[in-house]
Design an enzyme around this catalytic site. Structure first.
Site, PDB file in Angstrom:
ATOM      1  N   PHE A  60       0.754   2.184   4.993  1.00 53.14           N
ATOM      2  CA  PHE A  60       0.737   1.660   3.819  1.00 53.14           C
ATOM      3  C   PHE A  60       0.095   2.359   3.356  1.00 53.14           C
ATOM      4  CE2 PHE A  60      -1.910  -0.312   7.884  1.00 53.14           C
ATOM      5  CZ  PHE A  60      -1.613  -1.375   7.948  1.00 53.14           C
TER       6      PHE A  60
ATOM      7  N   ASP B 114      -4.965   1.710   4.936  1.00 51.67           N
ATOM      8  CA  ASP B 114      -5.529   1.187   3.743  1.00 51.67           C
ATOM      9  C   ASP B 114      -4.710   0.531   4.232  1.00 51.67           C
ATOM     10  OD1 ASP B 114      -6.576   0.174   1.507  1.00 51.67           O
ATOM     11  OD2 ASP B 114      -5.295   1.475   0.597  1.00 51.67           O
TER      12      ASP B 114
ATOM     13  N   ASP C  14       5.674   2.640   4.672  1.00 56.04           N
ATOM     14  CA  ASP C  14       4.681   1.455   4.229  1.00 56.04           C
ATOM     15  C   ASP C  14       5.958   0.834   4.517  1.00 56.04           C
ATOM     16  OD1 ASP C  14       3.287   0.813   1.933  1.00 56.04           O
ATOM     17  OD2 ASP C  14       4.752  -0.659   1.416  1.00 56.04           O
ATOM     18  N   SER C  15       6.102  -0.946   4.217  1.00 51.01           N
ATOM     19  CA  SER C  15       6.725  -1.441   4.723  1.00 51.01           C
ATOM     20  C   SER C  15       7.258  -1.740   2.415  1.00 51.01           C
ATOM     21  CB  SER C  15       6.465  -2.697   5.496  1.00 51.01           C
ATOM     22  OG  SER C  15       5.326  -3.633   4.128  1.00 51.01           O
TER      23      SER C  15
ATOM     24  N   ARG D 140      -9.914   8.960  -2.189  1.00 52.38           N
ATOM     25  CA  ARG D 140      -8.311   9.677  -2.164  1.00 52.38           C
ATOM     26  C   ARG D 140      -8.646  11.203  -2.448  1.00 52.38           C
ATOM     27  NH1 ARG D 140      -6.123   6.259  -6.433  1.00 52.38           N
ATOM     28  NH2 ARG D 140      -4.583   4.784  -4.883  1.00 52.38           N
TER      29      ARG D 140
ATOM     30  N   ALA E 171       3.977  -0.945   9.698  1.00 55.41           N
ATOM     31  CA  ALA E 171       2.914  -0.286   9.937  1.00 55.41           C
ATOM     32  C   ALA E 171       2.617  -0.384  11.636  1.00 55.41           C
ATOM     33  CB  ALA E 171       1.830  -0.845   9.405  1.00 55.41           C
TER      34      ALA E 171
ATOM     35  N   CYS F 186     -10.078  -3.790   2.206  1.00 57.19           N
ATOM     36  CA  CYS F 186     -10.189  -4.315   1.124  1.00 57.19           C
ATOM     37  C   CYS F 186     -10.295  -6.215   0.834  1.00 57.19           C
ATOM     38  CB  CYS F 186      -8.998  -4.306   0.157  1.00 57.19           C
ATOM     39  SG  CYS F 186      -7.550  -4.548   0.695  1.00 57.19           S
TER      40      CYS F 186
HETATM   41  N1  SAH Z   1      -3.417   3.085   0.442  1.00 56.55           N
HETATM   42  C1  SAH Z   1      -2.380   2.263  -1.276  1.00 56.55           C
HETATM   43  C2  SAH Z   1      -1.902   0.840  -0.737  1.00 56.55           C
HETATM   44  C3  SAH Z   1      -2.676   0.349   0.340  1.00 56.55           C
HETATM   45  S1  SAH Z   1      -1.891  -1.240  -0.791  1.00 56.55           S
HETATM   46  C4  SAH Z   1      -3.047   3.159  -2.023  1.00 56.55           C
HETATM   47  O1  SAH Z   1      -4.007   3.853  -2.569  1.00 56.55           O
HETATM   48  O2  SAH Z   1      -1.906   3.861  -3.144  1.00 56.55           O
HETATM   49  C5  SAH Z   1      -1.113  -2.174   0.856  1.00 56.55           C
HETATM   50  C6  SAH Z   1       0.022  -0.883   1.073  1.00 56.55           C
HETATM   51  O3  SAH Z   1       0.700  -2.263   2.374  1.00 56.55           O
HETATM   52  C7  SAH Z   1       1.022  -2.063   0.269  1.00 56.55           C
HETATM   53  O4  SAH Z   1       1.707  -0.911  -0.391  1.00 56.55           O
HETATM   54  C8  SAH Z   1       1.655  -3.282   0.741  1.00 56.55           C
HETATM   55  O5  SAH Z   1       3.504  -2.829   0.715  1.00 56.55           O
HETATM   56  C9  SAH Z   1       1.912  -1.986   2.682  1.00 56.55           C
HETATM   57  N2  SAH Z   1       2.145  -3.319   3.395  1.00 56.55           N
HETATM   58  C10 SAH Z   1       2.136  -4.383   3.601  1.00 56.55           C
HETATM   59  N3  SAH Z   1       2.573  -5.021   5.197  1.00 56.55           N
HETATM   60  C11 SAH Z   1       3.118  -4.101   5.468  1.00 56.55           C
HETATM   61  C12 SAH Z   1       2.765  -3.704   7.320  1.00 56.55           C
HETATM   62  N4  SAH Z   1       2.942  -4.603   8.037  1.00 56.55           N
HETATM   63  N5  SAH Z   1       3.295  -1.861   7.315  1.00 56.55           N
HETATM   64  C13 SAH Z   1       3.929  -1.708   6.611  1.00 56.55           C
HETATM   65  N6  SAH Z   1       2.902  -1.613   4.585  1.00 56.55           N
HETATM   66  C14 SAH Z   1       2.766  -2.799   4.359  1.00 56.55           C
END
Ligand code: SAH
Length: 396
Positions: free
Chosen positions: A229, A300, A252-253, A213, A280, A340
Site C-alpha cells: 500500500f 499501511d 499499490d493497486s 516514515r 496487496a 487509519c
Molecule cells: N503509505 C502511504 C499511504 C498509503 S494509503 C503513504 O504514506 O503515502 C493506502 C494505499 O493503498 C493507497 O495508495 C491505495 O491506492 C492503496 N490500495 C488500496 N487498496 C489496495 C489493495 N487492495 N492493494 C494494494 N493497494 C491498495
C-alpha cells in the site's frame, strides 16, 4: 449573534459541558422555529441555560457543531481569524512552516476548534477540505482570512466524497490565485515528492504519516523491504534515503499512485526500488507461496472500516494481512503496521496483532506505538479524531 437556539433533552448535556463539539440529533429536544442549516445557534440545557454556541444543520446526524463555550463570543470574522491564527501558530512553533517547500496540516477540524474545516499547506499552496455545511457556507470569508494570514500563491477547495451526502454539500471545485497546471513538488525530511493537489488521495499526500516514515526508516538498515500500500512511495524512499535499506519493493493497486512513486524515486535519484502494480492481499499470498523472505514489511492499508458495523470485518482484514506479513519476515525482522480506521481503537489493533502473531507462530516485540504527527493534534474532548495507529515491532 445567534439566530435561534437548540434545546437538549434532559440528562444529555454532560458531554457538551466537557466540550464535545458534536450534538447528535438524538440528544436534541427542540429547535427554535426560524433556524435553518448553516445558522448560528445557542445550545441550551433542558432548563434553558446556555451551554455553548455552534452552527445548526437540519438533516445531518450532527445537528449542531459547537465552536465556542463563551457566551460573550460571537461567531464572526474576528472569531474565525483568532481560531485560524491559533491553529497556524502551533504549526509555526513546531517548525512545520520553516521550509518554503514543506507540507503540513495547518488546521485539523475539531482538534483546532474548527469542526468541519481542514487546511493543508503544500509549499506556497493551500488545499482546503470542507466536511461541514456550516463551513461551506462561510467559505468565502474563511478563504479571505487564510489569504490574509498566509499569502498563498494559490488555493483549492476540495470536499471529501463521504461527507458530501452526510452534510448535503453541493460545491463546485473552487480555486483562487494561481495553481500549477501540473503537480507541485514538496519536501519532507529532505525528500522531494510530486503531489497532485486536485486528484491526489486525501488532499494529495499522507501528511499524517510524516514522522512515522522517519521512525520506521531508523529500523531499516541493510534490510530488504516490502512496502505494501505504498501510494507515492514515501515509506520506501525514507527506508532507503534515511534508513540505508538494501532494496525496496513498493506495491499499490493504483497505477496513478505508482506513476507518482516512480517520479519521486527519480526526483531523489534513488535506485534500489521496484514498483509493482498489484492487489496487496494477492501479493502477500504469492510471496508466501514462493517462499520469499523480507527483512522488513510495511503495511499501511486504506481505511478498512467506516462504521461500527464493519468493525469485525475490518479486524479480520487487518488480521489477514498482518498474519501473512509476519510469516514473510526473516528472524529478527521489522514489521511496521498501520491502521487509519477510526473505529478500530489502539487496543483493538494491538489485540489483532497479538492474534496474528499467535497464528503465524511468531513473537512480536512492540518497539513503538505511534499516532499521527503533531500537526494532526487530538483534543481530549474529541477523541474521535484519533484515527491513526502505527506500530513498529521486531519479529522473531
Ligand atoms: N503509505 C502511504 C499511504 C498509503 S494509503 C503513504 O504514506 O503515502 C493506502 C494505499 O493503498 C493507497 O495508495 C491505495 O491506492 C492503496 N490500495 C488500496 N487498496 C489496495 C489493495 N487492495 N492493494 C494494494 N493497494 C491498495
Amino acid at each position: 449573534m445567534p439566530t435561534g437556539s437548540v434545546r437538549l433533552k434532559p440528562r444529555k448535556s454532560r458531554p457538551f459541558y466537557a466540550r464535545h463539539p458534536w450534538v447528535l440529533r438524538t440528544a436534541v429536544a427542540k429547535v427554535s422555529r426560524s433556524v435553518q442549516s448553516g445558522d448560528v445557534v445557542d445550545l441550551l440545557n433542558d432548563r434553558g441555560e446556555f451551554v455553548a454556541r455552534g452552527i445548526y444543520h437540519a438533516t445531518s446526524r450532527i445537528a449542531v457543531r459547537l465552536y465556542t463555550w463563551d457566551p460573550t463570543e460571537s461567531l464572526d470574522d474576528a472569531f474565525w481569524l483568532r481560531r485560524l491564527q491559533t491553529a497556524i501558530s502551533l504549526r509555526r512553533s513546531l517548525g512545520f512552516l520553516d521550509d518554503q517547500q514543506g507540507a503540513c496540516r495547518l488546521v485539523f477540524s475539531e482538534a483546532d476548534g474548527l469542526s468541519g474545516l481542514i487546511v493543508d499547506r503544500y509549499g506556497p499552496y493551500l488545499v482546503i477540505q470542507l466536511n461541514a455545511f456550516g463551513m461551506a457556507r462561510r467559505i468565502e470569508g474563511l478563504l479571505d482570512l487564510l489569504e490574509d494570514l498566509l499569502q498563498p500563491e494559490g488555493l483549492i477547495v476540495r470536499t471529501d466524497s463521504t461527507m458530501v451526502a452526510a452534510e448535503g454539500l453541493d460545491l463546485a471545485p473552487q480555486t483562487r490565485g494561481t495553481l500549477p497546471e501540473a503537480n507541485v513538488t514538496i519536501r519532507e525530511h529532505g525528500i522531494l515528492y510530486t503531489v497532485d493537489l486536485r486528484r491526489g488521495q486525501k488532499t494529495g499526500f499522507y501528511l499524517d504519516q510524516r514522522d512515522n516514515r522517519l521512525a520506521a526508516a531508523s529500523l531499516m538498515r541493510d534490510r530488504r523491504v516490502l512496502d505494501l500500500f505504498c501510494y507515492s512511495g514515501s515509506f520506501g524512499l525514507n527506508a532507503i534515503v534515511h534508513g540505508g535499506a538494501r532494496h525496496v519493493i513498493g506495491v499499490d493497486s493504483s497505477n496513478t499512485a505508482l506513476a507518482w512513486a516512480r517520479t519521486n524515486a527519480e526526483l531523489n535519484g534513488v535506485g534500489r526500488i521496484e514498483w509493482r502494480h498489484a492487489h496487496a492481499f494477492r501479493v502477500l499470498d504469492e510471496l508466501k507461496a514462493s517462499g520469499e523472505r523480507f527483512g522488513a514489511v510495511i503495511l499501511d492499508p486504506p481505511r478498512f472500516s467506516r462504521g461500527r458495523k464493519s468493525l469485525r470485518e475490518a479486524l479480520r482484514a487487518y488480521h489477514r494481512i498482518n498474519r501473512v506479513a509476519l510469516e514473510l519476515l526473516e528472524d529478527d525482522g521489522i514489521l511496521v503496521t498501520c491502521s487509519c480506521s477510526g473505529t478500530v481503537t489502539a487496543e483493538d489493533f494491538v489485540q489483532m496483532l497479538a492474534g496474528a502473531a499467535e497464528k503465524a507462530g511468531r513473537s512480536v516485540q512492540m518497539l513503538e506505538r505511534r499516532g499521527a504527527s503533531p500537526d494532526h493534534p487530538v483534543r481530549t474532548s474529541c477523541l474521535e479524531n484519533e484515527y491513526l495507529k502505527c506500530i513498529l515491532a521486531r519479529v522473531t
